[in-house]
Scaffold this active site. Structure first.
Site, PDB file in Angstrom:
ATOM      1  CE  LYS A  22      -2.089   1.969   3.904  1.00  0.00           C
ATOM      2  NZ  LYS A  22      -1.345   3.088   4.542  1.00  0.00           N
ATOM      3  CG  ASN A  23       2.413   2.980   3.999  1.00  0.00           C
ATOM      4  OD1 ASN A  23       0.861   3.277   3.093  1.00  0.00           O
ATOM      5  ND2 ASN A  23       2.929   2.721   4.816  1.00  0.00           N
ATOM      6  CB  CYS A 117      -4.981  10.749  10.993  1.00  0.00           C
ATOM      7  SG  CYS A 117      -3.866   9.882  11.113  1.00  0.00           S
ATOM      8  NE  ARG A 122       0.291  10.934  10.131  1.00  0.00           N
ATOM      9  CZ  ARG A 122       0.357   9.255   9.097  1.00  0.00           C
ATOM     10  NH1 ARG A 122      -1.177   8.635   9.614  1.00  0.00           N
ATOM     11  NH2 ARG A 122       0.897   8.766   7.999  1.00  0.00           N
ATOM     12  CG  ASP A 306       3.360   1.573   9.456  1.00  0.00           C
ATOM     13  OD1 ASP A 306       3.283   1.843   8.306  1.00  0.00           O
ATOM     14  OD2 ASP A 306       2.447   2.551   9.880  1.00  0.00           O
ATOM     15  NE  ARG A 398      -7.801   4.537   5.174  1.00  0.00           N
ATOM     16  CZ  ARG A 398      -7.511   5.950   5.359  1.00  0.00           C
ATOM     17  NH1 ARG A 398      -7.773   6.482   6.610  1.00  0.00           N
ATOM     18  NH2 ARG A 398      -6.209   6.595   4.992  1.00  0.00           N
TER      19      ARG A 398
HETATM   20  C1  EPZ Z   1       3.922   7.295   6.261  1.00  0.00           C
HETATM   21  O1  EPZ Z   1       3.245   7.669   6.682  1.00  0.00           O
HETATM   22  C2  EPZ Z   1       3.123   5.871   6.215  1.00  0.00           C
HETATM   23  N1  EPZ Z   1       2.137   6.125   4.960  1.00  0.00           N
HETATM   24  C3  EPZ Z   1       2.421   5.431   7.701  1.00  0.00           C
HETATM   25  O2  EPZ Z   1       2.013   4.514   6.970  1.00  0.00           O
HETATM   26  C4  EPZ Z   1       3.554   5.394   8.605  1.00  0.00           C
HETATM   27  O3  EPZ Z   1       3.242   5.147   9.846  1.00  0.00           O
HETATM   28  C5  EPZ Z   1       4.809   6.364   8.535  1.00  0.00           C
HETATM   29  O4  EPZ Z   1       4.823   6.750   7.630  1.00  0.00           O
HETATM   30  C6  EPZ Z   1       5.999   6.152   9.468  1.00  0.00           C
HETATM   31  O5  EPZ Z   1       6.495   4.887   8.900  1.00  0.00           O
HETATM   32  C7  EPZ Z   1       2.577   5.995   3.614  1.00  0.00           C
HETATM   33  O6  EPZ Z   1       3.439   5.845   3.245  1.00  0.00           O
HETATM   34  C8  EPZ Z   1       1.222   6.252   2.802  1.00  0.00           C
HETATM   35  P1  EPZ Z   1       5.767  10.651   8.349  1.00  0.00           P
HETATM   36  P2  EPZ Z   1       3.826   9.964   6.736  1.00  0.00           P
HETATM   37  O7  EPZ Z   1       5.118  12.144   7.394  1.00  0.00           O
HETATM   38  O8  EPZ Z   1       4.787   9.832   5.742  1.00  0.00           O
HETATM   39  C9  EPZ Z   1       6.182  14.141  11.236  1.00  0.00           C
HETATM   40  C10 EPZ Z   1      -0.102   2.917   7.703  1.00  0.00           C
HETATM   41  O9  EPZ Z   1      -0.208   2.563   8.858  1.00  0.00           O
HETATM   42  N2  EPZ Z   1       6.010  14.676  10.501  1.00  0.00           N
HETATM   43  O10 EPZ Z   1       6.539   9.769   8.034  1.00  0.00           O
HETATM   44  O11 EPZ Z   1       2.873  10.575   6.830  1.00  0.00           O
HETATM   45  C11 EPZ Z   1       4.654  13.447  12.198  1.00  0.00           C
HETATM   46  O12 EPZ Z   1       4.332  14.466  12.747  1.00  0.00           O
HETATM   47  C12 EPZ Z   1       0.359   4.307   7.508  1.00  0.00           C
HETATM   48  O13 EPZ Z   1       0.222   2.267   6.392  1.00  0.00           O
HETATM   49  C13 EPZ Z   1       6.180  16.166  10.590  1.00  0.00           C
HETATM   50  O14 EPZ Z   1       6.561  16.829  12.279  1.00  0.00           O
HETATM   51  O15 EPZ Z   1       4.202   9.869   8.191  1.00  0.00           O
HETATM   52  C14 EPZ Z   1       4.854  12.151  12.432  1.00  0.00           C
HETATM   53  O16 EPZ Z   1       5.265  12.354  14.058  1.00  0.00           O
HETATM   54  C15 EPZ Z   1      -0.123   5.089   8.919  1.00  0.00           C
HETATM   55  N3  EPZ Z   1       6.505  17.145   9.411  1.00  0.00           N
HETATM   56  C16 EPZ Z   1       6.635  11.865  11.223  1.00  0.00           C
HETATM   57  O17 EPZ Z   1       7.373  13.255  11.222  1.00  0.00           O
HETATM   58  C17 EPZ Z   1       6.037  16.805   8.096  1.00  0.00           C
HETATM   59  O18 EPZ Z   1       5.975  17.244   7.011  1.00  0.00           O
HETATM   60  C18 EPZ Z   1       6.828  10.595  10.960  1.00  0.00           C
HETATM   61  O19 EPZ Z   1       5.758  11.111   9.497  1.00  0.00           O
HETATM   62  C19 EPZ Z   1       6.253  15.271   7.455  1.00  0.00           C
HETATM   63  C20 EPZ Z   1       6.273  14.768   8.914  1.00  0.00           C
END
Ligand code: EPZ
Length: 419
Positions: A22-23, A117, A122, A306, A398
């Protein structure tokens, strides 16, 4: 409305095949926007999030067809509405991945600001700061990100946090920017590597694949191509944990053990016997109760967040104490209360769950709160004595392709019921 009903106590036995990740497929479908001509994306899983991403692109004017069970054909040469509306983004945060591609190819994008979410705020500030560093003019107005750029130009940008979709958005944007871009502190998840391979196959010039520093030489055009999505390591990990929790013995084909090194190490620590080939993983628990394992989530190559909820379910029935620490998201323990309702003994202290494994869980009516929490409830239901019902199962759909069919194939007593 649908719910999932599980009668627990059946060790999982047999073999299944993993679906596409998915990711990986979500950023890859979004990235197809930057290609001229047609891309054919293969091994696409049938997931609600994929349908949402496909619908988003079609609404923009992308010519997208699902040309058989797992292939998607995409031509993004005639986009007329570079916009991701609120009603779509609110159902899937990954819609933000359209921002970089639209901006770098069309010079304009209007994306509803993803709200938080269930698992956390996020934010997307790093996405926006990186695009501004590439010359984009971005305002946030009436809940929308409105971005414009004559043409993005290369820059040197350090991401203050490791962000998977942040890395992906900026990487895609840099492929058509003018000049060289260096991105530092990039996410190195296998899904980011899969996206990078797709972009390179379209003609992108990217060095440092799989490392925290990516160097991109912008090009004038990328050409659509064929790409096969990698297997979903989180789906594979989820089924392996379910087999370990039920004392079973399974093989997962079309799985890459190199993408799950830390998870396999933790399963071995829990007492599982694991053997692998280059494209399959076998787990045998020999009917034993799992041993407790401590978990600390962190960006790849560390333990994936995850997989945290799934290991909470495993530790809930393990022979002793364990501590699960969630370091990425501020609210990713919502499965804990539901596990407690099934008889688990767990205390939350800040970002830690302290788990005292119990011999048995009891079936109960439960409610899913987010994608991986719902997987945790399925695992708990598979091991619990009696019947477990899981409501709000749209979360499961999802991210897991026909989860109950694959579990039935492994001998579980699980069904989806209308009510
Ligand atoms: C990706 O989400 C995945 N989703 C998530 O999978 C996964 O849990 C996550 O990476 C961490 O591995 C997809 O790839 C579609 P992040 P993402 O940006 O990219 C902070 C699932 O269950 N952050 O890596 O949205 C944020 O707050 C889903 O399949 C900022 O501060 O997550 C968090 O603490 C859930 N500013 C950390 O980074 C930003 O601009 C990681 O978030 C972006 C992120």
């Amino acid at each position: 409305m649908e719910k999932i009903v599980i009668n627990g106590g059946h060790p999982l036995k047999g073999s299944i095949s993993a679906s596409g990740a998915k990711n990986a497929v979500l950023p890859i479908i979004a990235a197809s926007i930057v290609g001229t001509g047609t891309s054919i994306i293969k091994n696409v899983p049938h997931l609600d999030d994929v349908t949402t991403m496909n619908t988003l692109l079609i609404q923009m004017g992308v010519n997208l067809t699902v040309n058989d069970t797992t292939n998607v054909e995409i031509c993004a040469d005639n986009i007329h509405t570079p916009r991701a509306p609120y009603e779509t983004v609110k159902t899937m945060r990954a819609s933000i991945l359209a921002l970089g591609p639209l901006l770098t190819k069309y010079g304009t994008a209007e994306i509803s600001l993803p709200g938080g979410c269930a698992i956390g705020a996020r934010p997307v500030d790093i996405h926006l700061k990186g695009l501004e560093a590439m010359g984009a003019k971005i305002i946030v107005e009436n809940g929308y990100i409105i971005a414009k750029a004559e043409r993005l130009y290369g820059c040197h940008f350090h991401m203050e946090k490791v962000t998977v979709t942040g890395t992906e958005n900026l990487l895609i944007a840099a492929t058509l920017a003018k000049g060289e871009t260096v991105l530092e502190n990039c996410a190195t998840e296998p899904e980011v590597i899969d996206l990078t391979n797709y972009l390179i196959n379209m003609g992108a010039k990217i060095e440092g694949i799989g490392t925290p520093t990516l160097k991109i030489q912008g090009v004038e055009q990328l050409v659509g191509c064929e790409h096969t999505v990698i297997p979903d390591r989180i789906e594979v990990g989820t089924f392996l944990v379910a087999a370990a929790a039920t004392g079973g013995e399974i093989t997962i084909n079309n799985a890459n053990p190199d993408d799950l090194v830390v998870v396999l190490k933790k399963l071995r620590q829990a007492g599982a016997i694991i053997t692998t080939t280059k494209d399959s993983i076998s787990l045998n628990m020999h009917g034993k109760r799992p041993k407790p394992v401590n978990i600390n989530t962190a960006p790849h190559p560390n333990f994936p967040t995850d997989m945290q909820a799934q290991f909470c379910a495993l530790n809930a029935i393990a022979s002793g104490y364990s501590i699960v620490t969630e370091n990425l998201f501020e609210n990713r323990f919502m499965h804990i209360n539901e596990l407690i309702r099934m008889g688990a003994e767990i205390k939350i202290a800040g970002n830690q769950a302290i788990i005292n494994g119990v011999k048995n869980l009891n079936g109960a009516p439960t409610t899913a709160t987010d994608l991986r929490a719902s997987a945790s409830l399925v695992i708990a239901g598979l091991v619990a004595e009696g019947t477990t019902e899981i409501f709000d199962i749209h979360f499961i759909d999802r991210g897991y392709e026909v989860i109950e069919e694959k579990l039935n194939q492994l001998g579980a007593d699980i069904k989806r019921v209308n009510f």
